[in-house]
Design a protein around this motif. Structure first.
Motif, mmCIF file in Angstrom:
data_model
loop_
_atom_site.group_PDB
_atom_site.id
_atom_site.type_symbol
_atom_site.label_atom_id
_atom_site.label_comp_id
_atom_site.label_asym_id
_atom_site.label_seq_id
_atom_site.Cartn_x
_atom_site.Cartn_y
_atom_site.Cartn_z
ATOM 1 N N LEU A 89 9.160 15.301 -2.222
ATOM 2 C CA LEU A 89 8.116 14.457 -1.654
ATOM 3 C C LEU A 89 8.760 13.152 -1.205
ATOM 4 O O LEU A 89 9.779 12.726 -1.772
ATOM 5 C CB LEU A 89 7.035 14.123 -2.686
ATOM 6 C CG LEU A 89 5.923 15.129 -2.953
ATOM 7 C CD1 LEU A 89 5.032 14.620 -4.084
ATOM 8 C CD2 LEU A 89 5.105 15.401 -1.704
ATOM 9 N N ARG A 90 8.144 12.518 -0.221
ATOM 10 C CA ARG A 90 8.580 11.183 0.180
ATOM 11 C C ARG A 90 7.392 10.237 0.101
ATOM 12 O O ARG A 90 6.363 10.469 0.746
ATOM 13 C CB ARG A 90 9.156 11.163 1.588
ATOM 14 C CG ARG A 90 9.786 9.807 1.921
ATOM 15 C CD ARG A 90 10.435 9.767 3.281
ATOM 16 N NE ARG A 90 9.464 9.575 4.355
ATOM 17 C CZ ARG A 90 9.767 9.089 5.556
ATOM 18 N NH1 ARG A 90 11.021 8.750 5.835
ATOM 19 N NH2 ARG A 90 8.851 8.979 6.484
ATOM 20 N N LEU A 91 7.561 9.199 -0.693
ATOM 21 C CA LEU A 91 6.557 8.149 -0.797
ATOM 22 C C LEU A 91 6.876 7.026 0.179
ATOM 23 O O LEU A 91 8.042 6.753 0.460
ATOM 24 C CB LEU A 91 6.511 7.585 -2.215
ATOM 25 C CG LEU A 91 6.248 8.572 -3.338
ATOM 26 C CD1 LEU A 91 6.185 7.832 -4.682
ATOM 27 C CD2 LEU A 91 4.982 9.348 -3.108
ATOM 28 N N SER A 92 5.811 6.400 0.664
ATOM 29 C CA SER A 92 5.963 5.231 1.534
ATOM 30 C C SER A 92 5.199 4.065 0.930
ATOM 31 O O SER A 92 4.187 4.254 0.245
ATOM 32 C CB SER A 92 5.413 5.524 2.932
ATOM 33 O OG SER A 92 6.083 6.596 3.544
ATOM 34 N N VAL B 277 9.038 0.586 2.771
ATOM 35 C CA VAL B 277 10.066 1.100 1.867
ATOM 36 C C VAL B 277 9.675 2.527 1.486
ATOM 37 O O VAL B 277 8.491 2.858 1.396
ATOM 38 C CB VAL B 277 10.216 0.205 0.619
ATOM 39 C CG1 VAL B 277 8.936 0.185 -0.213
ATOM 40 C CG2 VAL B 277 11.397 0.629 -0.221
ATOM 41 N N TYR B 278 10.689 3.352 1.303
ATOM 42 C CA TYR B 278 10.473 4.774 1.029
ATOM 43 C C TYR B 278 11.122 5.169 -0.292
ATOM 44 O O TYR B 278 12.087 4.550 -0.735
ATOM 45 C CB TYR B 278 11.072 5.628 2.146
ATOM 46 C CG TYR B 278 10.566 5.292 3.525
ATOM 47 C CD1 TYR B 278 11.294 4.459 4.373
ATOM 48 C CD2 TYR B 278 9.352 5.807 3.988
ATOM 49 C CE1 TYR B 278 10.833 4.136 5.645
ATOM 50 C CE2 TYR B 278 8.887 5.498 5.261
ATOM 51 C CZ TYR B 278 9.630 4.665 6.077
ATOM 52 O OH TYR B 278 9.165 4.351 7.331
ATOM 53 N N LEU B 279 10.592 6.234 -0.882
ATOM 54 C CA LEU B 279 11.226 6.863 -2.029
ATOM 55 C C LEU B 279 11.259 8.365 -1.759
ATOM 56 O O LEU B 279 10.222 9.030 -1.794
ATOM 57 C CB LEU B 279 10.486 6.573 -3.332
ATOM 58 C CG LEU B 279 11.167 7.114 -4.583
ATOM 59 C CD1 LEU B 279 12.471 6.368 -4.854
ATOM 60 C CD2 LEU B 279 10.242 7.018 -5.804
ATOM 61 N N GLN B 280 12.439 8.862 -1.441
ATOM 62 C CA GLN B 280 12.630 10.289 -1.248
ATOM 63 C C GLN B 280 12.931 10.915 -2.604
ATOM 64 O O GLN B 280 13.889 10.520 -3.277
ATOM 65 C CB GLN B 280 13.781 10.554 -0.282
ATOM 66 C CG GLN B 280 14.091 12.022 -0.065
ATOM 67 C CD GLN B 280 12.966 12.752 0.650
ATOM 68 O OE1 GLN B 280 12.400 12.245 1.612
ATOM 69 N NE2 GLN B 280 12.636 13.948 0.163
ATOM 70 N N VAL C 194 0.847 -1.180 0.000
ATOM 71 C CA VAL C 194 0.000 0.000 0.000
ATOM 72 C C VAL C 194 0.890 1.240 0.000
ATOM 73 O O VAL C 194 1.632 1.480 0.965
ATOM 74 C CB VAL C 194 -0.935 0.031 1.221
ATOM 75 C CG1 VAL C 194 -1.778 1.301 1.195
ATOM 76 C CG2 VAL C 194 -1.829 -1.207 1.247
ATOM 77 N N GLU C 195 0.802 2.024 -1.084
ATOM 78 C CA GLU C 195 1.583 3.254 -1.203
ATOM 79 C C GLU C 195 0.840 4.427 -0.584
ATOM 80 O O GLU C 195 -0.397 4.444 -0.541
ATOM 81 C CB GLU C 195 1.873 3.588 -2.677
ATOM 82 C CG GLU C 195 2.627 2.538 -3.444
ATOM 83 C CD GLU C 195 1.703 1.711 -4.317
ATOM 84 O OE1 GLU C 195 2.165 1.169 -5.335
ATOM 85 O OE2 GLU C 195 0.510 1.602 -3.971
ATOM 86 N N SER C 196 1.610 5.408 -0.156
ATOM 87 C CA SER C 196 1.049 6.663 0.336
ATOM 88 C C SER C 196 2.083 7.765 0.134
ATOM 89 O O SER C 196 3.257 7.484 -0.127
ATOM 90 C CB SER C 196 0.659 6.551 1.807
ATOM 91 O OG SER C 196 1.789 6.254 2.602
ATOM 92 N N GLY C 197 1.620 9.017 0.268
ATOM 93 C CA GLY C 197 2.536 10.146 0.183
ATOM 94 C C GLY C 197 2.488 10.913 -1.108
ATOM 95 O O GLY C 197 3.223 11.888 -1.279
ATOM 96 N N GLY C 198 1.642 10.507 -2.033
ATOM 97 C CA GLY C 198 1.554 11.238 -3.292
ATOM 98 C C GLY C 198 0.847 12.563 -3.132
ATOM 99 O O GLY C 198 0.287 12.871 -2.084
ATOM 100 N N GLY C 199 0.901 13.362 -4.209
ATOM 101 C CA GLY C 199 0.227 14.643 -4.172
ATOM 102 C C GLY C 199 0.753 15.586 -5.217
ATOM 103 O O GLY C 199 1.419 15.181 -6.170
#
Length: 126
Positions: free
Chosen positions: A18-21, A79-82, A5-10
């Motif tokens: 932005l940082r996605l999780s 897992v994150y994507l900075q 489950v991804e989150s952090g978009g916008g």
């Protein structure tokens, strides 16, 4: 079965960050390698980052190298994507993916991944 489950978009302005999780459930997180892909409208899904089981090994393609950083927290099954210095060309739906195979073969190939999240939209305005 593994669920992602991804989150952090916008929406963000060019030059912003932005940082996605991506939270993983259903299997021991430390036994799956993780990756991020993205898909812009009318384009094929594109690889942007990979991280090994332990987090020691990471890889980014040239298109995002130096701007995007992948990391993982095995204690949080996440897992994150900075993403820094975002550009309008980074606008896309971003997906996290997981696979059981721990080697480096095919890390940029969509069909080498066993599980996918539903995606989260990133829009970068100019």
């Amino acid at each position: 079965q593994v669920q992602l489950v991804e989150s952090g978009g916008g929406l963000v302005q060019a030059g912003g960050s932005l940082r996605l999780s991506c939270e993983v459930s259903g299997r021991t997180f430390s036994s799956v390698a993780m990756a991020w892909f993205r898909q812009a409208p009318g384009k094929e899904r594109e690889f942007v980052a990979h991280i090994s089981w332990t987090g020691v090994s990471t890889y980014n393609p040239e298109s995002v190298k130096g701007r995007f950083t992948i990391s993982r927290d095995n204690a949080k099954n996440t897992v994150y994507l900075q993403m820094n210095s975002l550009e309008p060309e980074d606008t896309a739906v971003y997906y996290c993916a997981a696979r059981h195979y721990g080697g480096s073969y095919g890390i940029q190939t969509i069909n080498q991944y066993d599980y996918w999240g539903q995606g989260t939209q990133i829009t970068v305005s100019s």
